[in-house]
Motif scaffolding. Structure first.
Motif: not given
Length: 503
Positions: A252, A249, A272, A290, A246, A295
């Motif tokens: 992601v 940003r 993370c 997510l 992560f 996730c």
């Protein structure tokens, strides 16, 4: 014709991990049409390893071996055997140990070359150069000097070295280099390297020493690699094995779009940091995004419940941020996975208790939370903490690669039996056994009703009581539990791991 044989040592950890260093080098070689084979000794028992080595060694023109400091004894025994069979075969070492101690390592007579830092370009260039010249090339310094990170000895025995490579090339991982028995498990669980390095400077990590800043694949390149993997293996779960997935940003957010537009369905895990949970980055809105793209788990290195120890370790996070992560994920379908460390120089017994207290609070917030450790600190080369141990605690660093091997044989790192370090505050039982205490306290009691596991039930009840009351005196029960667990692993887990049955 060039033919590179890469070997990942048997790390004696009881697991069969992805050999990321050798796999990255092998994938780069394959992308440049350089024939390559990879043997991972951690997957194999001794007979199977010797059979593979005997079959591949005769055709090799370059042997590459990865090496952690804890592998020194195994690696030297391998090189002695290889040089006895093929004394003319050039050997190149890579991995953390030669990266941290290149001047020392290159002096060993069994080591012809080593690469400091990312090894893709140096290994490929050396393989092609050896094939072109057809003989040892130590007296061609101008050719060797062009290979980033390469170290060697010239004809007079003098050592030379080049600066390490920068960001490694973006090459998709070639999973066909893994043995077939491992490939059969990939539809269930797949690991992908989406980036390397870390831009933070934790005191126990060698990334800070080596300057391995974060370098990640672009969202598009990552998505294309994932798509090819999905077409071939259709994995149920993918673990993005970066140290800091992560970090970016923007990447992601772009990856969320790629996941949706390409119709992916797999679940995924990633690493993370606690300080990313802010209003401007990982907030409730992003967590919902997510969740919507499956996730499954976020992994964090939290390390300690003591503000002072977190500063000592240069973690760049605060206890309040750790608690905020646990509270935030408790309302989400995403599982929080938190690792902790205990027994670092200067840490007090009160701070050991603070870490266990934080773990208890996390579990109170979110009973689903996964706790790794607290893992007992071991003195590995690399990082500011290691330098402090050498400078202030009378820790004598081995002065040659051979001495490192002897140190490993003498259990220098405490892999077989945890060392009673001089800096431990009070009895070493608490930092050494805290991981077993948390492991047992977290065990569902129903899972211990099996006849083979039933003997652990009273220890699990005691562990729950200790963690709840904060009572850590004695620890005789955890010593006995650790001994029993070791016997169980040796009898049940290790044989399956060597047979490739444990992912």
């Amino acid at each position: 014709m060039a033919y590179v044989l890469l070997i990942e040592p048997d790390h004696h950890c009881g697991l069969s991990p992805f050999p990321w260093g050798t796999l990255a080098v092998g994938s780069h070689l394959a992308s440049r049409n350089i024939p390559v084979a990879l043997i991972n000794a951690s997957y194999l028992d001794l007979a199977a390893f010797e059979a593979e080595l005997s079959g591949l060694l005769p055709q090799a023109t370059l042997l590459g071996v990865s090496c952690f400091s804890t592998d020194a004894a195994w690696v030297l025994e391998l090189l002695a055997r290889v040089k006895k069979l093929r004394p003319e075969l050039p050997v190149i070492l890579g991995g953390p140990h030669p990266t941290l101690l290149p001047e020392q390592t290159i002096q060993h007579p069994l080591v012809d070359y080593l690469v400091r830092g990312p090894g893709e370009e140096a290994c490929a260039g050396l393989a092609l150069l050896l094939d072109e010249v057809g003989r040892p090339i130590v007296d061609a310094p101008e050719r060797l000097a062009a290979l980033p990170g390469l170290h060697w000895r010239d004809g007079r025995g003098e050592a030379h070295g080049n600066p390490p490579a920068g960001a490694p090339p973006e090459v998709p991982t070639d999973y066909s280099l893994l043995p077939e028995i491992k490939q059969r498990h990939l539809p269930k669980y797949m690991e992908i390297l989406a980036g390397r390095g870390c831009s933070f400077a934790c005191a126990f990590c060698y990334n800070a020493v080596c300057g391995h800043k974060w370098a990640g694949k672009s969202a598009q390149a990552l998505a294309e690699e994932v798509e090819s993997i999905v077409r071939r293996f259709d994995p149920q779960v993918i673990y993005f094995r970066d140290e800091n997935f992560f970090h970016s940003r923007e990447r992601v957010l772009a990856f969320i779009g790629e996941y949706r537009s390409r119709g992916f369905r797999f679940q995924w895990d990633a690493t993370c940091r606690a300080n990313y949970f802010t209003k401007g980055y990982i907030n409730q809105e992003l967590l919902r995004e997510l969740e919507s793209i499956n996730c499954r788990r976020m992994k964090f290195g939290m390390e300690s419940g003591s503000p002072r120890v977190l500063k000592l370790l240069h973690k760049g996070i605060r206890v309040e941020q750790i608690l905020h992560v646990a509270q935030t994920l408790s309302g989400s379908s995403i599982i929080g996975n938190y690792s902790f460390l205990m027994g670092v120089p200067g840490e007090t017994r009160g701070e050991y208790r603070a870490t266990l207290g934080l773990i208890r609070t996390i579990l109170d917030h979110d009973p689903r939370a996964e706790i790794i450790g607290p893992q007992y600190y071991r003195v590995y080369p690399g990082g500011e903490l290691y330098d402090e141990v050498v400078a202030h605690w009378g820790f004598r660093q081995p002065e040659s690669f051979e001495q490192w091997a002897e140190a490993v044989r003498g259990d220098f790192f405490g892999l077989d039996k945890a060392q009673d370090y001089r800096w431990i505050d009070g009895s070493p039982d608490l930092p050494r056994r805290a991981d077993f205490l948390v492991l047992l306290a977290r065990k569902p009691l129903s899972s211990l009703l099996h006849p083979l596991k039933f003997p652990a039930l009273p220890f699990a009840l005691l562990a729950r009581l200790r963690l709840r009351l904060g009572f850590y005196a004695g620890m005789w029960d955890m010593r006995l539990a650790a001994w029993m667990f070791g016997k169980y692993v040796s009898a049940v887990y290790l044989p399956k791991s060597k047979a490739g049955l444990v992912g």
